[in-house]
Design a protein around this motif. Structure first.
Motif, PDB file in Angstrom:
ATOM      1  N   ILE A 220       1.008  -1.190  -0.268  1.00 51.53           N
ATOM      2  CA  ILE A 220      -0.133   0.000   0.328  1.00 51.53           C
ATOM      3  C   ILE A 220       0.675   1.226  -0.253  1.00 51.53           C
ATOM      4  CG2 ILE A 220      -2.150   1.185   1.536  1.00 51.53           C
ATOM      5  CD1 ILE A 220      -2.527  -1.474   2.635  1.00 51.53           C
ATOM      6  N   VAL A 221       1.482   1.641   1.270  1.00 53.08           N
ATOM      7  CA  VAL A 221       2.057   2.429   1.121  1.00 53.08           C
ATOM      8  C   VAL A 221       3.593   2.580  -0.096  1.00 53.08           C
ATOM      9  CG1 VAL A 221       4.711   3.060   1.702  1.00 53.08           C
ATOM     10  CG2 VAL A 221       3.339   2.369   3.571  1.00 53.08           C
ATOM     11  N   ALA A 222       3.877   1.882  -0.940  1.00 58.51           N
ATOM     12  CA  ALA A 222       4.288   1.484  -2.325  1.00 58.51           C
ATOM     13  C   ALA A 222       3.852   1.984  -3.343  1.00 58.51           C
ATOM     14  CB  ALA A 222       4.978   0.597  -3.007  1.00 58.51           C
ATOM     15  N   HIS A 223       2.003   1.863  -3.591  1.00 59.62           N
ATOM     16  CA  HIS A 223       1.434   2.153  -4.094  1.00 59.62           C
ATOM     17  C   HIS A 223       1.225   3.934  -4.163  1.00 59.62           C
ATOM     18  CE1 HIS A 223      -2.478   2.170  -6.269  1.00 59.62           C
ATOM     19  NE2 HIS A 223      -3.021   3.200  -6.308  1.00 59.62           N
ATOM     20  N   GLU A 224       0.975   4.661  -2.756  1.00 54.70           N
ATOM     21  CA  GLU A 224       0.858   5.381  -2.738  1.00 54.70           C
ATOM     22  C   GLU A 224       2.255   6.912  -2.677  1.00 54.70           C
ATOM     23  OE1 GLU A 224      -1.928   6.691  -3.053  1.00 54.70           O
ATOM     24  OE2 GLU A 224      -2.707   4.638  -1.725  1.00 54.70           O
ATOM     25  N   LEU A 225       3.371   6.132  -2.538  1.00 55.98           N
ATOM     26  CA  LEU A 225       4.579   6.242  -2.375  1.00 55.98           C
ATOM     27  C   LEU A 225       4.722   6.961  -4.552  1.00 55.98           C
ATOM     28  CD1 LEU A 225       7.370   5.521  -0.578  1.00 55.98           C
ATOM     29  CD2 LEU A 225       6.290   7.944  -0.328  1.00 55.98           C
ATOM     30  N   ALA A 226       3.790   6.221  -5.353  1.00 57.72           N
ATOM     31  CA  ALA A 226       4.028   5.896  -6.740  1.00 57.72           C
ATOM     32  C   ALA A 226       3.608   7.047  -7.323  1.00 57.72           C
ATOM     33  CB  ALA A 226       4.202   5.166  -7.520  1.00 57.72           C
TER      34      ALA A 226
ATOM     35  N   ILE B 229       2.908   9.810  -5.754  1.00 64.42           N
ATOM     36  CA  ILE B 229       4.100  11.186  -5.672  1.00 64.42           C
ATOM     37  C   ILE B 229       4.280  11.482  -7.079  1.00 64.42           C
ATOM     38  CG2 ILE B 229       6.021  12.271  -4.471  1.00 64.42           C
ATOM     39  CD1 ILE B 229       5.545  11.183  -2.597  1.00 64.42           C
ATOM     40  N   LYS B 230       5.403  10.280  -7.991  1.00 62.76           N
ATOM     41  CA  LYS B 230       5.639  10.827  -9.261  1.00 62.76           C
ATOM     42  C   LYS B 230       5.059  10.440 -10.463  1.00 62.76           C
ATOM     43  CE  LYS B 230      10.348  10.406  -9.277  1.00 62.76           C
ATOM     44  NZ  LYS B 230      11.379  10.598  -9.582  1.00 62.76           N
ATOM     45  N   GLU B 231       3.870   9.039 -10.445  1.00 62.23           N
ATOM     46  CA  GLU B 231       2.768   9.291 -11.672  1.00 62.23           C
ATOM     47  C   GLU B 231       1.693   8.954 -10.830  1.00 62.23           C
ATOM     48  OE1 GLU B 231       3.802   8.310 -14.938  1.00 62.23           O
ATOM     49  OE2 GLU B 231       5.888   8.559 -14.162  1.00 62.23           O
ATOM     50  N   LYS B 232       0.342  10.237 -11.793  1.00 66.37           N
ATOM     51  CA  LYS B 232      -0.464  10.482 -11.190  1.00 66.37           C
ATOM     52  C   LYS B 232      -1.209   9.869 -11.323  1.00 66.37           C
ATOM     53  CE  LYS B 232       1.330  13.980  -8.694  1.00 66.37           C
ATOM     54  NZ  LYS B 232       1.589  13.866  -7.623  1.00 66.37           N
ATOM     55  N   GLU B 233      -1.946   9.029 -12.418  1.00 67.98           N
ATOM     56  CA  GLU B 233      -2.003   7.736 -13.209  1.00 67.98           C
ATOM     57  C   GLU B 233      -2.008   6.199 -12.792  1.00 67.98           C
ATOM     58  OE1 GLU B 233      -5.167   9.263 -14.498  1.00 67.98           O
ATOM     59  OE2 GLU B 233      -4.583  11.121 -13.793  1.00 67.98           O
ATOM     60  N   HIS B 234      -3.108   5.650 -13.022  1.00 67.07           N
ATOM     61  CA  HIS B 234      -2.486   4.417 -13.069  1.00 67.07           C
ATOM     62  C   HIS B 234      -2.091   3.465 -14.039  1.00 67.07           C
ATOM     63  CE1 HIS B 234      -5.191   4.515  -9.224  1.00 67.07           C
ATOM     64  NE2 HIS B 234      -4.273   3.602  -8.438  1.00 67.07           N
ATOM     65  N   ASN B 235      -0.810   3.845 -15.180  1.00 65.78           N
ATOM     66  CA  ASN B 235      -0.714   3.870 -16.359  1.00 65.78           C
ATOM     67  C   ASN B 235       0.926   2.754 -16.496  1.00 65.78           C
ATOM     68  OD1 ASN B 235       1.894   5.072 -15.539  1.00 65.78           O
ATOM     69  ND2 ASN B 235       1.278   7.051 -16.305  1.00 65.78           N
ATOM     70  N   LYS B 236       1.250   2.312 -17.151  1.00 64.62           N
ATOM     71  CA  LYS B 236       2.113   0.972 -16.932  1.00 64.62           C
ATOM     72  C   LYS B 236       4.217   2.127 -16.049  1.00 64.62           C
ATOM     73  CE  LYS B 236       5.226  -1.104 -20.311  1.00 64.62           C
ATOM     74  NZ  LYS B 236       5.250  -1.476 -21.612  1.00 64.62           N
ATOM     75  N   ALA B 237       4.126   3.385 -16.191  1.00 61.69           N
ATOM     76  CA  ALA B 237       5.211   4.042 -15.492  1.00 61.69           C
ATOM     77  C   ALA B 237       4.924   3.514 -13.773  1.00 61.69           C
ATOM     78  CB  ALA B 237       5.087   5.130 -16.129  1.00 61.69           C
TER      79      ALA B 237
ATOM     80  N   CYS C 238       5.921   1.223  -8.785  1.00 65.99           N
ATOM     81  CA  CYS C 238       4.985   0.095  -7.536  1.00 65.99           C
ATOM     82  C   CYS C 238       6.440  -1.559  -6.976  1.00 65.99           C
ATOM     83  CB  CYS C 238       3.991  -0.253  -8.072  1.00 65.99           C
ATOM     84  SG  CYS C 238       2.563   1.553  -7.479  1.00 65.99           S
ATOM     85  N   GLN C 239       6.491  -1.802  -8.484  1.00 67.36           N
ATOM     86  CA  GLN C 239       7.257  -2.664  -8.737  1.00 67.36           C
ATOM     87  C   GLN C 239       9.100  -2.633  -8.322  1.00 67.36           C
ATOM     88  OE1 GLN C 239       6.299  -5.177 -12.221  1.00 67.36           O
ATOM     89  NE2 GLN C 239       6.458  -6.748 -10.532  1.00 67.36           N
TER      90      GLN C 239
END
Length: 170
Positions: A121-127, A129-137, A142-143
């Motif tokens: 969950i933290v990885a998702h929320e931290l991601a 910060i840099k990427e607003k949309e749920h896209n490939k980047a 997240c990974q």
């Protein structure tokens, strides 16, 4: 309506996975499955310890991003109905300066959960910060933060299913 069609947290997964989960539920073995994989819950029970944990991951994986102003467990986020966590970014003009705040809020139900779920969950929320949309980047980031992100996301969805059908296990 079959049990498989009632698995709202697993709608995006293939039918064979939903069927396996339905079987675990019918046999009342979902809890045992989760406890075998994740026998303990974490000990990050205060907002301060959650902030430190999140800050550590942030400094390790996304150093050059804007700072976090707040990381807390939030009673108002109900994971069973809404989200697991939220990230908010607020910009305010103060005089001639632009102040930006990043806040992460995690559903309080994850105060007693495996560290792996909290990490995902933290990885998702931290991601976010840099990427607003749920896209490939976004998912690549997240990974990068949590290499087992997709497996943990599935297992977390199984945990939410367990809570919905039966009860919390930690």
């Amino acid at each position: 309506m079959t049990l498989t069609t009632q698995l709202k947290y697993l709608t995006g997964y293939p039918p064979q996975i939903r069927d396996q989960v339905s079987s675990l539920i019918e046999q009342k073995k979902l809890k045992a499955y989760l406890l075998a994989r994740y026998p303990e819950c974490h000990h990050l029970t205060t907002d301060k310890s959650l902030y430190q944990y999140t800050q550590q991951l942030k400094s390790q994986f996304i150093k050059k991003s804007s700072p976090l102003s707040k990381v807390i467990y939030d009673d108002k986020i109900h994971a069973v109905n809404h989200a697991l966590g939220t990230h908010s970014f607020v910009s305010r003009v103060q005089g001639n300066k632009l102040k930006a705040k990043n806040e992460i809020r995690i559903a309080r139900m994850f105060k007693q959960a495996p560290i792996e779920f909290l990490s995902m969950i933290v990885a998702h929320e931290l991601a976010h910060i840099k990427e607003k949309e749920h896209n490939k980047a976004f998912y690549k980031l997240c990974q990068h933060i949590e290499p087992n992100y997709f497996q943990l996301e599935l297992d977390c969805r199984l945990y939410l299913t367990q809570v919905e059908f039966f009860s919390e296990i930690y």
